[in-house]
Design a protein around this motif. Structure first.
Motif, PDB file in Angstrom:
ATOM      1  N   PRO A 187     -79.802  54.880 -46.398  1.00  0.00           N
ATOM      2  CA  PRO A 187     -79.915  55.405 -45.137  1.00  0.00           C
ATOM      3  C   PRO A 187     -80.586  56.614 -45.202  1.00  0.00           C
ATOM      4  O   PRO A 187     -80.692  57.246 -46.101  1.00  0.00           O
ATOM      5  N   ASP A 188     -81.069  57.099 -44.246  1.00  0.00           N
ATOM      6  CA  ASP A 188     -81.780  58.292 -44.067  1.00  0.00           C
ATOM      7  C   ASP A 188     -80.678  59.483 -44.370  1.00  0.00           C
ATOM      8  O   ASP A 188     -80.888  60.658 -45.020  1.00  0.00           O
ATOM      9  N   PHE A 193     -83.337  45.486 -39.613  1.00  0.00           N
ATOM     10  CA  PHE A 193     -82.507  44.928 -38.723  1.00  0.00           C
ATOM     11  C   PHE A 193     -82.084  46.018 -37.452  1.00  0.00           C
ATOM     12  O   PHE A 193     -82.395  45.587 -36.296  1.00  0.00           O
ATOM     13  N   LEU A 194     -81.698  46.984 -37.908  1.00  0.00           N
ATOM     14  CA  LEU A 194     -80.938  47.951 -37.040  1.00  0.00           C
ATOM     15  C   LEU A 194     -82.234  48.735 -36.119  1.00  0.00           C
ATOM     16  O   LEU A 194     -82.032  48.913 -35.041  1.00  0.00           O
ATOM     17  N   PRO A 254     -81.168  54.828 -36.886  1.00  0.00           N
ATOM     18  CA  PRO A 254     -80.587  53.771 -37.335  1.00  0.00           C
ATOM     19  C   PRO A 254     -80.352  53.361 -38.771  1.00  0.00           C
ATOM     20  O   PRO A 254     -81.076  53.981 -39.521  1.00  0.00           O
ATOM     21  N   GLY A 255     -79.253  53.248 -39.025  1.00  0.00           N
ATOM     22  CA  GLY A 255     -78.767  53.120 -40.427  1.00  0.00           C
ATOM     23  C   GLY A 255     -77.856  54.500 -40.893  1.00  0.00           C
ATOM     24  O   GLY A 255     -77.149  54.226 -41.870  1.00  0.00           O
ATOM     25  N   ALA A 303     -66.077  54.361 -41.537  1.00  0.00           N
ATOM     26  CA  ALA A 303     -67.539  54.589 -41.374  1.00  0.00           C
ATOM     27  C   ALA A 303     -68.230  54.360 -40.181  1.00  0.00           C
ATOM     28  O   ALA A 303     -67.823  53.004 -39.708  1.00  0.00           O
ATOM     29  N   VAL A 304     -68.878  55.072 -39.508  1.00  0.00           N
ATOM     30  CA  VAL A 304     -69.579  54.752 -38.459  1.00  0.00           C
ATOM     31  C   VAL A 304     -71.022  54.460 -38.928  1.00  0.00           C
ATOM     32  O   VAL A 304     -71.551  55.365 -39.417  1.00  0.00           O
ATOM     33  N   VAL A 305     -71.620  53.522 -38.144  1.00  0.00           N
ATOM     34  CA  VAL A 305     -73.009  53.214 -38.554  1.00  0.00           C
ATOM     35  C   VAL A 305     -73.917  53.231 -37.327  1.00  0.00           C
ATOM     36  O   VAL A 305     -73.665  52.785 -36.110  1.00  0.00           O
ATOM     37  N   ILE A 306     -74.982  54.062 -37.455  1.00  0.00           N
ATOM     38  CA  ILE A 306     -75.841  54.559 -36.130  1.00  0.00           C
ATOM     39  C   ILE A 306     -76.863  53.500 -36.028  1.00  0.00           C
ATOM     40  O   ILE A 306     -77.264  52.733 -36.887  1.00  0.00           O
ATOM     41  N   GLY A 307     -77.046  52.882 -34.650  1.00  0.00           N
ATOM     42  CA  GLY A 307     -77.804  51.972 -34.414  1.00  0.00           C
ATOM     43  C   GLY A 307     -79.216  52.226 -33.649  1.00  0.00           C
ATOM     44  O   GLY A 307     -79.918  51.425 -33.519  1.00  0.00           O
ATOM     45  N   LYS A 308     -78.940  53.545 -33.065  1.00  0.00           N
ATOM     46  CA  LYS A 308     -80.287  53.855 -32.015  1.00  0.00           C
ATOM     47  C   LYS A 308     -80.438  55.195 -32.458  1.00  0.00           C
ATOM     48  O   LYS A 308     -79.726  56.309 -32.328  1.00  0.00           O
TER      49      LYS A 308
END
Length: 313
Positions: free
Chosen positions: A104-105, A68-69, A270-271, A162-167
């Motif tokens: 996530p990675d 999705f992200l 992302p993620g 927690a911060v989630v990366i989108g890009k």
């Protein structure tokens, strides 16, 4: 059962403090339900509300948050349409919440990132972010159990934003950093202090990354739904007793600075999840120290984001 008990407690807690309301905020979740095959993507209908099944709204949407992200604005615009529509809501009692991001990675963590946490340890505030990591295999859902490993006798609590990366990005400028953020969630950075502080050459990794040591959730709240991520009440309770209580305004390095710093070394995808540090009140610095034991229940809560509740087994 733990999950339904957690849900009941969640309702009680929210009635006491930050009141439940139907919201137009985007609160993305991964969930399972008995009548559905495998994990699905959904929208939590307000902090503590039921779940809208995004995959039923648009069957072409991916069923995992990572995919999705990765699709960016294409999938986000579908979720916005779903939020605006009057869609059926699955009752919270009928779904099982998964972590909002799984596999996530990377999970990037920040040490000593609250001014008041540094004072608690009587150490200077860091001049540069202190970075370590957890493996993605440590992630569990917002109401899952935390398993005490037989290898450790000093398992401790830490509530974190927690911060989630989108890009995707590398060498991201602080001024551009928020464009790379999908949103925020609540994390519990469970920590085996004996392995973090005494074993493994005092490298923190092993003490931080036992299985189940990274509960996340309940939702990924998109950045446009959070008024100010650096001015949120943050607290942790063990068996109902408040052990950590602070505000994210105590963070030494804010989200933008952390993304700029970390992206000098690694590409963010992302993620990817960034745990931004914990406030004071952890067990290891109490006199005498206090550690988690079988049967304890830990609640980590952040204003606007929600609460995660994990039984210790």
């Amino acid at each position: 059962m733990l999950v339904s008990g957690g849900r009941r407690l969640l309702t009680v807690l929210q009635a006491q403090r930050w009141p439940f309301q139907q919201s137009r905020d985007m609160r993305l979740v991964q969930f399972q339900a008995p009548h559905l095959m495998g994990p699905h993507l959904g929208l939590e209908s307000g902090n503590g509300g039921g779940v809208i099944n995004l995959n039923a709204f648009d069957p072409t949407l991916p069923k995992t948050m990572m995919e999705f992200l990765e699709q960016g604005e294409t999938t986000l615009s579908v979720a916005r349409r779903a939020l605006a529509a009057q869609l059926p809501v699955l009752p919270r009692s009928e779904v099982t919440f998964l972590a909002p991001v799984t596999r996530p990675d990377k999970v990037v963590c920040v040490g000593m990132n609250y001014v008041d946490h540094c004072k608690e340890q009587n150490v200077p505030v860091p001049k540069e972010p202190i970075i370590f990591s957890k493996f993605g295999s440590s992630i569990v859902g917002p109401y899952d159990e935390v398993v005490l490993p037989p290898e450790s006798q000093q398992v401790d609590w830490e509530v974190e934003l927690a911060v989630v990366i989108g890009k995707k990005g590398k060498h991201i400028k602080a001024t551009d950093a928020m464009a790379h953020v999908a949103g925020f969630t609540v994390a519990h950075d469970v920590s085996a202090r004996d392995w973090q502080m005494k074993r493994n050459g005092k490298q923190w990794l092993l003490g931080k990354t036992f299985d189940t040591f990274c509960p996340l959730g309940p939702a990924l709240v998109t950045k446009d739904s959070v008024a100010d991520p650096h001015n949120l009440k943050i607290c942790c309770r063990v068996n109902g007793e408040v052990v950590q209580s602070s505000n994210t305004n105590q963070m030494v390095f804010k989200t933008e600075e952390l993304i700029a710093w970390v992206s000098q070394f690694v590409t963010l995808y992302p993620g990817d999840v960034i745990l931004t540090g914990t406030p004071p009140g952890v067990g290891v610095f109490r006199k005498p120290p206090v550690f988690l034991k079988k049967g304890d229940e830990v609640q980590c809560e952040i204003e606007e984001l929600g609460i995660i509740i994990n039984k210790v087994v």
